[in-house]
Write an enzyme that holds these catalytic residues in place. Sequence first.
Site, PDB file in Angstrom:
ATOM      1  N   THR A  55       2.946  32.090  -3.911  1.00  0.00           N
ATOM      2  CA  THR A  55       1.504  32.157  -4.160  1.00  0.00           C
ATOM      3  C   THR A  55       0.783  32.914  -3.041  1.00  0.00           C
ATOM      4  O   THR A  55       1.316  33.124  -1.960  1.00  0.00           O
ATOM      5  CB  THR A  55       0.897  30.747  -4.273  1.00  0.00           C
ATOM      6  OG1 THR A  55       1.031  30.068  -3.026  1.00  0.00           O
ATOM      7  CG2 THR A  55       1.574  29.946  -5.371  1.00  0.00           C
ATOM      8  N   ASP A  56      -0.455  33.283  -3.346  1.00  0.00           N
ATOM      9  CA  ASP A  56      -1.288  33.934  -2.345  1.00  0.00           C
ATOM     10  C   ASP A  56      -2.167  32.879  -1.666  1.00  0.00           C
ATOM     11  O   ASP A  56      -2.001  31.678  -1.893  1.00  0.00           O
ATOM     12  CB  ASP A  56      -2.125  35.055  -2.983  1.00  0.00           C
ATOM     13  CG  ASP A  56      -3.047  34.566  -4.093  1.00  0.00           C
ATOM     14  OD1 ASP A  56      -3.342  33.352  -4.165  1.00  0.00           O
ATOM     15  OD2 ASP A  56      -3.475  35.410  -4.906  1.00  0.00           O
ATOM     16  N   ALA A  57      -3.117  33.312  -0.879  1.00  0.00           N
ATOM     17  CA  ALA A  57      -3.975  32.388  -0.128  1.00  0.00           C
ATOM     18  C   ALA A  57      -4.822  31.499  -1.045  1.00  0.00           C
ATOM     19  O   ALA A  57      -5.293  30.452  -0.622  1.00  0.00           O
ATOM     20  CB  ALA A  57      -4.881  33.169   0.819  1.00  0.00           C
ATOM     21  N   MET A  58      -4.997  31.911  -2.295  1.00  0.00           N
ATOM     22  CA  MET A  58      -5.785  31.116  -3.243  1.00  0.00           C
ATOM     23  C   MET A  58      -4.918  30.134  -4.027  1.00  0.00           C
ATOM     24  O   MET A  58      -5.407  29.430  -4.900  1.00  0.00           O
ATOM     25  CB  MET A  58      -6.517  32.052  -4.218  1.00  0.00           C
ATOM     26  CG  MET A  58      -7.499  32.980  -3.528  1.00  0.00           C
ATOM     27  SD  MET A  58      -8.182  34.221  -4.663  1.00  0.00           S
ATOM     28  CE  MET A  58      -6.777  35.294  -4.920  1.00  0.00           C
TER      29      MET A  58
ATOM     30  N   VAL B 239      -2.569  31.053  -6.097  1.00  0.00           N
ATOM     31  CA  VAL B 239      -2.241  31.686  -7.373  1.00  0.00           C
ATOM     32  C   VAL B 239      -0.926  32.453  -7.219  1.00  0.00           C
ATOM     33  O   VAL B 239      -0.700  33.110  -6.203  1.00  0.00           O
ATOM     34  CB  VAL B 239      -3.375  32.655  -7.807  1.00  0.00           C
ATOM     35  CG1 VAL B 239      -2.980  33.469  -9.018  1.00  0.00           C
ATOM     36  CG2 VAL B 239      -4.651  31.867  -8.068  1.00  0.00           C
TER      37      VAL B 239
END
Length: 142
Positions: A15-18, A20
């Site tokens: 996932t990314d920082a969000m 997602v």
Amino acid sequence: MSWHAVTVRVRYQETDAMGVVYHGNYVTWFEIARTDWTRAHGYAYRAIEERGLLLPVVDLAIQYKHPARYDDEVVVRCRIKELGPVRLTFEYEITLADEPDRLLVTGTSMHVWVDREWKPVRLSKAAPDVYEALSRAAERRE
């Protein structure tokens, strides 16, 4: 029409920082489902490669509809869309395990059978047993 399904839990590093899922991870999940599909139909990729046959991806299409997030459990479905003696196309669907009607991603991958020198080969001649097994599965749309 039946699909072969594998379940994947989204890992933090996917996932990314969000929180997602990074878009490229869906392609990895396609490969997990595809190799598991092949094994379920009697032929592990490794065994096919040991016979001198390779199946590289030559085209990939993916449509993103809804994001998967960290710790989601997703179901990756795979089946043959088109089969010829040289080319093979798989189609995929990814949904949430607890919301099977919520389609997250769809896609296809096209592959070409080649030998170790990367020359196209007709699977129906190089490995008729594998071609027959794939043909039976494709007819059932599994």
